[in-house]
Design an enzyme around this catalytic site. Structure first.
Site, PDB file in Angstrom:
ATOM      1  N   GLU A 151       6.022   9.732   3.252  1.00  0.00           N
ATOM      2  CA  GLU A 151       5.694   8.656   3.192  1.00  0.00           C
ATOM      3  C   GLU A 151       4.554   7.999   1.994  1.00  0.00           C
ATOM      4  O   GLU A 151       3.098   9.439   2.136  1.00  0.00           O
ATOM      5  CB  GLU A 151       5.288   7.301   4.303  1.00  0.00           C
ATOM      6  CG  GLU A 151       4.404   6.053   3.926  1.00  0.00           C
ATOM      7  CD  GLU A 151       4.034   5.438   4.612  1.00  0.00           C
ATOM      8  OE1 GLU A 151       3.814   3.965   4.520  1.00  0.00           O
ATOM      9  OE2 GLU A 151       3.762   5.472   5.930  1.00  0.00           O
ATOM     10  N   ASP A 153       0.363  -1.165  -0.100  1.00  0.00           N
ATOM     11  CA  ASP A 153       0.209   0.048  -0.423  1.00  0.00           C
ATOM     12  C   ASP A 153       0.549   1.020   0.083  1.00  0.00           C
ATOM     13  O   ASP A 153       0.300   2.273  -1.028  1.00  0.00           O
ATOM     14  CB  ASP A 153      -1.250   0.241   1.114  1.00  0.00           C
ATOM     15  CG  ASP A 153      -0.021   0.113   3.036  1.00  0.00           C
ATOM     16  OD1 ASP A 153       0.624  -0.199   2.557  1.00  0.00           O
ATOM     17  OD2 ASP A 153      -0.398   1.308   3.696  1.00  0.00           O
TER      18      ASP A 153
END
Length: 626
Positions: free
Chosen positions: A474, A77
């Site tokens: 991120e 993910d």
């Protein structure tokens, strides 16, 4: 808690005005190519020979084995090595929607086949994850143990337990989103791979039935997901979302009725939103249903669909700052929702304002906000301004897409990119050793994570390019999924066609390859069986080898050849040794699926099954013609 310096006060005033066309010259086509390439860096499983991100290698090859199911493949993910089902399914839905709206622009830039490959990499995995009609695997790996380690995916030693939902442990949000993903993707492949599209649609029907019949929040069943992807909004929005995409894909009255009868009960006509994300789907539902209304597809529910549209337009007004629940923005003009990965909200909201702008243009109308009339041009200008900020038109002059522009994040919070490629140095990177050697290293990533959109700046446009600053550095797949549709729109323009026409992706230009032939079973061709007015035709659609065993996927078409409506059909199926989708088991027979109760004259239904043998024996037990 880090202390950030408010650098925006030192920047020339014109950068803070937020004018959508103040700084021109972005290469949206280049950004589009990079945004799609990012998905190849997120791949899990056996990487294909066409892999373009060459510093990655095979990983997660035992996923699902302990549970007796093949869960190899799919996407990681974000910057970790877990496969989370809910955000992965949302990613696939949004990639598919991007292609359906702007596939023509992608084709003109040569990126359509890459975009479709990205979708198929995800749907191939979702097919595996939907192991039985009412069983769906929703996570592989555990975020807690995974985050304890800093390892590239090729080395990971963390727990790879597979977590599932079933009737005893339901997850309507997860099943509903996965149904939406399968239905949307079926439209992507309808022209280029119709057998695969039909298989996806069969899964979508069953998953929606599962979601609706066995209701519950997925994170109550898969509790390890709560810390990372908690379903705060519940599952009502995903039930409507799944129904909307199935109606888009099928025009089936069942899903029209579902949207019409449940809009109030499930919140679709009541919630006025200023967020659209992997968790909260209402704004997406409302936008799709507004499209159906403008297409003349509301049937007898026009008054209900008008309520959906009212809420869709409320979301658009809130994004523009002209509504009753306006979104917060940074001084530099960026939507700001939260500190952790705020950019996900930017790309998803900007996608909705772009597509709605095109819907309005195609319908020849404007919309009304609390502050007055708003034109489609104003909506697309807002989308462009948000994208331009992301690509570098901001107080820091920073591109938040890795590899785009001259000033982008160098220390991305991403295990695979921050550790030397296994192809360069195959020495094993241990769980904690990765933190000591690579995570703490104050240097640029050894592998450039091209196209990754990171979390982005804080509420004051500040950003710290540090690997341990996971809130800002991120990336995530669901940041990119709506963005590449938006970039295609900005790169290729409106395209001069009616955006309210039926959405089916154009077929990409064929790529000629010479694949290694897969051994085929020695089959006696299954002839078209017939029982009076009912014809049954089976065909082998694909095959593959897994763990040294041959598997075959069969498609079976049942056609009503009579001039009457077929009801109460019962089929007998023997010599079936694997999962089957598209029918419901009833005692010793198989009957119509839950979403179908009859077959009109001349119409057909399809079911598919997978096993490692010749075709099953299918025959008609009984039926009624009305």
């Amino acid at each position: 808690m880090e202390s950030f310096v408010r650098l925006f006060s030192l920047v020339p005033l014109f950068l803070l005005l937020g004018l959508p066309f103040a700084l021109a010259g972005h290469d949206y086509g280049q950004a589009l190519s990079k945004s799609i390439l990012f998905f190849e860096a997120q791949r899990s499983g056996y990487l294909p020979h066409t892999q373009r991100v060459t510093w990655r290698a095979n990983s997660g090859l035992q996923d699902g084995k302990a549970s007796g199911v093949d869960l190899v493949g799919g996407y990681y993910d974000a910057g970790d090595n877990v496969k989370f089902g809910l955000p992965m399914a949302f990613t696939i839905t949004m990639m598919s929607w991007s292609i359906l709206e702007y596939g023509k622009q992608m084709a003109s830039s040569g990126e359509l086949s890459h975009a479709m490959d990205a979708v198929k990499w995800g749907t191939d995995y979702l097919i595996k994850a939907h192991a039985e009609p009412y069983v769906l695997y929703g996570e592989v790996g555990d975020g807690n143990t995974d985050h304890y380690c800093w390892q590239r995916p090729e080395d990971m030693t963390t727990d790879r337990h597979a977590y599932k939902i079933d009737p005893s442990n339901p997850g309507s949000d997860l099943a509903g989103e996965t149904a939406a993903a399968m239905a949307a993707a079926s439209l992507v492949f309808r022209h280029s791979n119709p057998a695969y599209a039909n298989e996806l649609l069969s899964h979508a029907h069953q998953l929606f039935d599962f979601a609706d019949k066995y209701r519950g929040k997925y994170d109550s069943s898969i509790s390890v997901a709560q810390k990372y992807y908690q379903s705060i909004s519940g599952y009502n929005d995903e039930l409507l979302w799944g129904a909307a995409w199935l109606y888009q894909a099928t025009d089936n009255q069942y899903y029209l009725n579902y949207l019409g009868k449940n809009g109030d009960i499930l919140g679709g006509t009541g919630w006025s939103m200023n967020e659209f994300s992997w968790d909260v789907k209402y704004a997406g539902v409302q936008t799709l249903v507004a499209k159906f209304l403008m297409q003349g597809k509301a049937g007898g529910y026009a008054s209900v669909f008008e309520k959906y549209q009212e809420k869709a337009e409320s979301f658009m007004c809130n994004c523009l700052g002209k509504g009753s629940k306006n979104v917060q923005k940074t001084p530099g003009g960026l939507i700001f929702r939260q500190r952790w990965n705020n950019m996900q909200f930017v790309t998803s909201a900007s996608f909705l304002t772009a597509v709605y702008s095109d819907y309005l243009s195609s319908a020849g109308r404007n919309m009304n906000c609390a502050s007055g009339n708003v034109s489609p041009t104003e909506l697309i200008s807002f989308s462009k301004q948000q994208v331009d900020y992301l690509l570098g038109d901001n107080p820091r002059a920073t591109s938040y897409m890795v590899g785009y522009g001259n000033n982008y994040p160098q220390q991305v919070h991403h295990r695979a990119s921050s550790i030397v490629s296994i192809k360069v140095n195959p020495s094993f990177v241990s769980c904690r050793g990765g933190y000591a050697t690579w995570f703490s290293k104050k240097a640029s990533d050894p592998n450039l994570l091209v196209g990754a959109v990171v979390g982005g700046p804080d509420a004051y446009d500040n950003f710290a390019d540090q690997r341990d600053n996971y809130e800002q550095t991120e990336p995530a797949t669901y940041n990119n999924a709506p963005l590449f549709g938006l970039l295609a729109r900005l790169s290729g323009g409106h395209g001069g066609y009616n955006q309210l026409l039926p959405a089916v992706a154009p077929a990409p230009k064929p790529i000629v390859t010479q694949p290694k032939p897969t051994p085929q079973p020695k089959l006696t061709p299954a002839p078209a069986a017939s029982s009076g007015p009912i014809a049954i035709e089976q065909k082998l659609t694909t095959s593959w080898i897994a763990n040294g065993k041959n598997y075959y996927r069969y498609s079976t078409i049942v056609t009503n050849k009579s001039a009457k409506t077929l009801t109460d059909l019962k089929l007998s199926i023997s010599k079936l040794y694997g999962p089957m989708w598209g029918l419901t088991k009833s005692g010793d027979s198989y009957v119509f699926p839950s979403w179908l109760n009859s077959l009109a004259a001349g119409k057909s239904l399809e079911f598919v099954y997978i096993h490692s043998s010749s075709p099953a024996d299918v025959s008609v037990s009984s039926y009624t013609l009305a």
